[in-house]
Each structure stands twice: as structure tokens, then as C-alpha cells.
Design a protein around this motif. Sequence first.
Motif, PDB file in Angstrom:
ATOM      1  N   HIS A  85      -2.985  -0.063   4.200  1.00 39.39           N
ATOM      2  CA  HIS A  85      -2.239  -0.570   3.060  1.00 39.39           C
ATOM      3  C   HIS A  85      -2.251   0.503   1.976  1.00 39.39           C
ATOM      4  O   HIS A  85      -3.152   1.331   1.942  1.00 39.39           O
ATOM      5  CB  HIS A  85      -2.931  -1.854   2.551  1.00 39.39           C
ATOM      6  CG  HIS A  85      -2.110  -2.632   1.587  1.00 39.39           C
ATOM      7  ND1 HIS A  85      -2.115  -2.360   0.243  1.00 39.39           N
ATOM      8  CD2 HIS A  85      -1.280  -3.678   1.768  1.00 39.39           C
ATOM      9  CE1 HIS A  85      -1.306  -3.222  -0.355  1.00 39.39           C
ATOM     10  NE2 HIS A  85      -0.790  -4.029   0.543  1.00 39.39           N
ATOM     11  N   GLN A 104       1.099 -12.255   7.776  1.00 40.84           N
ATOM     12  CA  GLN A 104       0.348 -11.070   7.381  1.00 40.84           C
ATOM     13  C   GLN A 104      -0.793 -10.779   8.343  1.00 40.84           C
ATOM     14  O   GLN A 104      -1.508 -11.676   8.740  1.00 40.84           O
ATOM     15  CB  GLN A 104      -0.232 -11.304   5.971  1.00 40.84           C
ATOM     16  CG  GLN A 104      -0.922 -10.135   5.368  1.00 40.84           C
ATOM     17  CD  GLN A 104       0.035  -9.037   4.953  1.00 40.84           C
ATOM     18  OE1 GLN A 104       1.039  -9.295   4.312  1.00 40.84           O
ATOM     19  NE2 GLN A 104      -0.264  -7.817   5.317  1.00 40.84           N
ATOM     20  N   SER A 106      -4.420  -8.961   8.804  1.00 42.81           N
ATOM     21  CA  SER A 106      -5.514  -8.484   7.966  1.00 42.81           C
ATOM     22  C   SER A 106      -6.691  -8.104   8.858  1.00 42.81           C
ATOM     23  O   SER A 106      -6.737  -8.470  10.031  1.00 42.81           O
ATOM     24  CB  SER A 106      -5.930  -9.535   6.938  1.00 42.81           C
ATOM     25  OG  SER A 106      -6.473 -10.670   7.575  1.00 42.81           O
ATOM     26  N   GLU A 116      -5.750  -6.473   3.764  1.00 40.47           N
ATOM     27  CA  GLU A 116      -4.445  -6.729   4.371  1.00 40.47           C
ATOM     28  C   GLU A 116      -3.881  -5.443   4.968  1.00 40.47           C
ATOM     29  O   GLU A 116      -4.140  -4.353   4.477  1.00 40.47           O
ATOM     30  CB  GLU A 116      -3.465  -7.267   3.333  1.00 40.47           C
ATOM     31  CG  GLU A 116      -3.775  -8.660   2.869  1.00 40.47           C
ATOM     32  CD  GLU A 116      -2.718  -9.208   1.924  1.00 40.47           C
ATOM     33  OE1 GLU A 116      -1.757  -8.477   1.563  1.00 40.47           O
ATOM     34  OE2 GLU A 116      -2.846 -10.378   1.552  1.00 40.47           O
ATOM     35  N   SER A 118      -0.293  -3.689   5.755  1.00 34.90           N
ATOM     36  CA  SER A 118       1.120  -3.840   5.390  1.00 34.90           C
ATOM     37  C   SER A 118       1.971  -3.977   6.649  1.00 34.90           C
ATOM     38  O   SER A 118       1.636  -3.432   7.706  1.00 34.90           O
ATOM     39  CB  SER A 118       1.598  -2.655   4.545  1.00 34.90           C
ATOM     40  OG  SER A 118       1.747  -1.500   5.333  1.00 34.90           O
ATOM     41  N   ARG A 119       3.050  -4.708   6.545  1.00 29.09           N
ATOM     42  CA  ARG A 119       3.923  -4.933   7.711  1.00 29.09           C
ATOM     43  C   ARG A 119       4.474  -3.623   8.250  1.00 29.09           C
ATOM     44  O   ARG A 119       4.593  -3.434   9.449  1.00 29.09           O
ATOM     45  CB  ARG A 119       5.071  -5.872   7.329  1.00 29.09           C
ATOM     46  CG  ARG A 119       4.632  -7.296   7.138  1.00 29.09           C
ATOM     47  CD  ARG A 119       5.829  -8.198   6.950  1.00 29.09           C
ATOM     48  NE  ARG A 119       6.632  -7.774   5.818  1.00 29.09           N
ATOM     49  CZ  ARG A 119       6.856  -8.501   4.739  1.00 29.09           C
ATOM     50  NH1 ARG A 119       6.340  -9.686   4.633  1.00 29.09           N
ATOM     51  NH2 ARG A 119       7.598  -8.042   3.769  1.00 29.09           N
TER      52      ARG A 119
END
Length: 150
Positions: A85, A104, A106, A116, A118-119
Motif C-alpha cells: 500500500h 479489500q 489485507s 491493507e 491496495s487493489r
Amino acid sequence: MKSTLLTKPLTKAHVEEIAGQFEMPDLTLPFWGYRKKMPMHRIVRLEGEGNYTVFHFADGSQLMVSLTLKKMESRLSSKVFVRPHKKNIINLLYLEGIHPDQQQLSVSLINGHRVEVSRRKASRFIKQVKGFQQELVTLSDFRTNSRLAA
């Protein structure tokens, strides 16, 4: 959703043993008027806070330095540290589990932190984790074979 544990988390003794195999020298960090060396393998996570980076160490301590996360990323071992992230870099030696959710992804670390992914970075992150785990298996096999030969 249920946590997916990739492998058993490493113990402190394993982290110390493996750190030497992954080219993890001490990291020199700037402080007010001096520099201090910190063992890279004891860093669990780095968190970006504007122009500062907060280091989270295995012993629970934290340290803030006046360097950006981007500058810190270039100084870290890319075999062990990944950036899931824009605000975090994690040390895969301290990865406990990956938690997929509908919205999401994580990860949890052995110090209890949850970060988390990030996509945009999710698929690359999973590839990095799998590559790291494959390297751990290779190192484990090498150590086992070395002990048997001795």
C-alpha cells in the motif's frame, strides 16, 4: 471471511537465522546531528506519515525519522520488504496471514498489526509473497541437507 495462513509464522530465532541469508545489512538512519545503525531484520513494518517514516520494530518499539517512505524503500532489501500500500512497507519475515475479503485484501503481521493491500498492487503482492515463501523453502531444504551431510 476466514484468514488464510500461508505458512506458519517464523519464530524470532528463525528470523535471526534467515536474516543473514537474505542480505539484510544494518540500516543507517539520520537523527538530530548523528546517524544510528538499526538491524534491518528487526523492522516489522514502515509506515509513511507525510515526509516522515515510522518504523515499527519486532520488540514493539517505534521510531520516527525525517525521510519519506519512498526514500526508505530504496534502502531496504527488496527480497524481504514489500509495499502492499502507498502508506506501508512490510517485512515478509513477520507475515502471519493474508485475509481476502470481497472488497479489500489485507495482511496480518505477528505483532498484531493489520495492513491493507491496495487493489492495484494485490496481484503483484501475492506473487512477491509466493516467491519469498519459495525462497524460504529452498533455504530450509539447503539447511537440512547441510546438517545431514555434516
